[in-house]
Motif scaffolding. Structure first.
Motif, PDB file in Angstrom:
ATOM      1  N   UNK A 105       0.817  -1.212   0.000  1.00 44.81           N
ATOM      2  CA  UNK A 105       0.000   0.000   0.000  1.00 44.81           C
ATOM      3  C   UNK A 105       0.857   1.272   0.000  1.00 44.81           C
ATOM      4  N   UNK A 106       2.015   1.212  -0.642  1.00 42.63           N
ATOM      5  CA  UNK A 106       2.886   2.389  -0.691  1.00 42.63           C
ATOM      6  C   UNK A 106       2.184   3.602  -1.290  1.00 42.63           C
ATOM      7  N   UNK A 107       1.268   3.380  -2.229  1.00 43.71           N
ATOM      8  CA  UNK A 107       0.560   4.493  -2.866  1.00 43.71           C
ATOM      9  C   UNK A 107      -0.381   5.208  -1.904  1.00 43.71           C
ATOM     10  N   UNK A 168      -8.074   2.994  -9.712  1.00 47.96           N
ATOM     11  CA  UNK A 168      -7.640   2.740  -8.336  1.00 47.96           C
ATOM     12  C   UNK A 168      -6.707   1.538  -8.300  1.00 47.96           C
ATOM     13  N   UNK A 169      -7.006   0.515  -9.100  1.00 45.60           N
ATOM     14  CA  UNK A 169      -6.110  -0.653  -9.183  1.00 45.60           C
ATOM     15  C   UNK A 169      -4.758  -0.247  -9.747  1.00 45.60           C
ATOM     16  N   UNK A 170      -4.761   0.646 -10.729  1.00 49.98           N
ATOM     17  CA  UNK A 170      -3.503   1.117 -11.314  1.00 49.98           C
ATOM     18  C   UNK A 170      -2.687   1.898 -10.280  1.00 49.98           C
ATOM     19  N   UNK A 171      -3.386   2.724  -9.476  1.00 52.16           N
ATOM     20  CA  UNK A 171      -2.698   3.499  -8.436  1.00 52.16           C
ATOM     21  C   UNK A 171      -2.065   2.575  -7.408  1.00 52.16           C
ATOM     22  N   UNK A 172      -2.786   1.527  -7.031  1.00 53.05           N
ATOM     23  CA  UNK A 172      -2.255   0.564  -6.066  1.00 53.05           C
ATOM     24  C   UNK A 172      -1.015  -0.124  -6.623  1.00 53.05           C
ATOM     25  N   UNK A 173      -1.083  -0.538  -7.881  1.00 46.12           N
ATOM     26  CA  UNK A 173       0.026  -1.259  -8.500  1.00 46.12           C
ATOM     27  C   UNK A 173       1.256  -0.378  -8.678  1.00 46.12           C
ATOM     28  N   UNK A 174       1.066   0.929  -8.770  1.00 43.29           N
ATOM     29  CA  UNK A 174       2.191   1.846  -8.983  1.00 43.29           C
ATOM     30  C   UNK A 174       3.125   1.913  -7.782  1.00 43.29           C
ATOM     31  N   UNK A 176       3.402   4.070  -5.533  1.00 49.61           N
ATOM     32  CA  UNK A 176       3.928   5.427  -5.433  1.00 49.61           C
ATOM     33  C   UNK A 176       2.826   6.337  -4.918  1.00 49.61           C
ATOM     34  N   UNK A 177       3.138   7.117  -3.899  1.00 48.37           N
ATOM     35  CA  UNK A 177       2.136   8.019  -3.340  1.00 48.37           C
ATOM     36  C   UNK A 177       1.619   8.991  -4.390  1.00 48.37           C
TER      37      UNK A 177
END
Length: 206
Positions: A105-107, A168-174, A176-177
């Motif tokens: 959950x780094x993002x 949201x899935x793409x943000x999680x996979x990135x 990166x905050x």
């Protein structure tokens, strides 16, 4: 512990006393001396050796409330996030499903987070609407610093149509905050419960 501005209905704390005291006397004494602060002790109990209010917890539950209407909050001021533009709670719920399970959950982690690992297992992230109130309930064994508020801020982008739910899935996979949405304000967040393995020293309220 909670961030400044966050509320708590189910906070659990521990303290070491030099002598053994009756639990009811501890509750009454603390409540007397904390007046008129908006803090009330509901119950107290002796804890077994090695028990820790923070590290012995096996589940935490948070509730975030968005007041979704044009008029500003009155009685709820300071306890909700006021969002005037219409939000699609169903789309927010679909987006929330992408975050369930064990992930990095780094993002959704604050830069100041002191946790050793960004891995967390999110057991529940539920979005419901009742009239003008959108309620988001999150449950996990533990959360990263600002994780719930960052998830809510991201879901809000889905709700107002700025993002499709799949982003949201793409943000999680990135991982990166910078890939996720903004941090929601603390006002709408409340710690509603902390669970422990049985046997637990926590009694019903006195």
């Amino acid at each position: 512990r909670t961030d400044a501005g966050v509320h708590a209905e189910g906070q659990v704390a521990q303290l070491a006393l030099p002598d053994r005291h009756d639990a009811r006397a501890v509750v009454n004494a603390l409540n007397f001396h904390m007046k008129p602060l908006p803090v009330v002790v509901l119950a107290a109990a002796p804890a077994p050796a090695g028990w820790n209010a923070r590290f012995s917890a096996v589940r935490r539950r948070y509730r975030y409330v968005i007041l979704n209407r044009r008029p500003r909050p009155a009685l709820d001021a300071g306890r909700v996030w006021h969002v005037a533009v219409p939000l699609d709670a169903e789309a927010m719920g679909r987006a929330a499903a992408h975050l369930l399970g064990r992930h990095d959950f780094s993002s959704f982690r604050a830069a100041a987070c002191q946790a050793k690992s960004p891995l967390r297992t999110l057991d529940r992230l539920e979005v419901t609407r009742h009239g003008t109130r959108i309620t988001i309930v999150a449950e996990a064994r533990s959360f990263l610093h600002h994780q719930v508020r960052n998830m809510v801020g991201t879901l809000r982008l889905v709700g107002d149509g700025s993002w499709p739910a799949s982003r949201v899935a793409d943000a999680l996979a990135a991982r990166s905050r910078a890939a996720a949405g903004p941090t929601a304000p603390p006002d709408g967040l409340c710690l509603t419960g902390v669970a422990y393995e049985e046997p637990s020293p926590l009694p019903t309220p006195l």
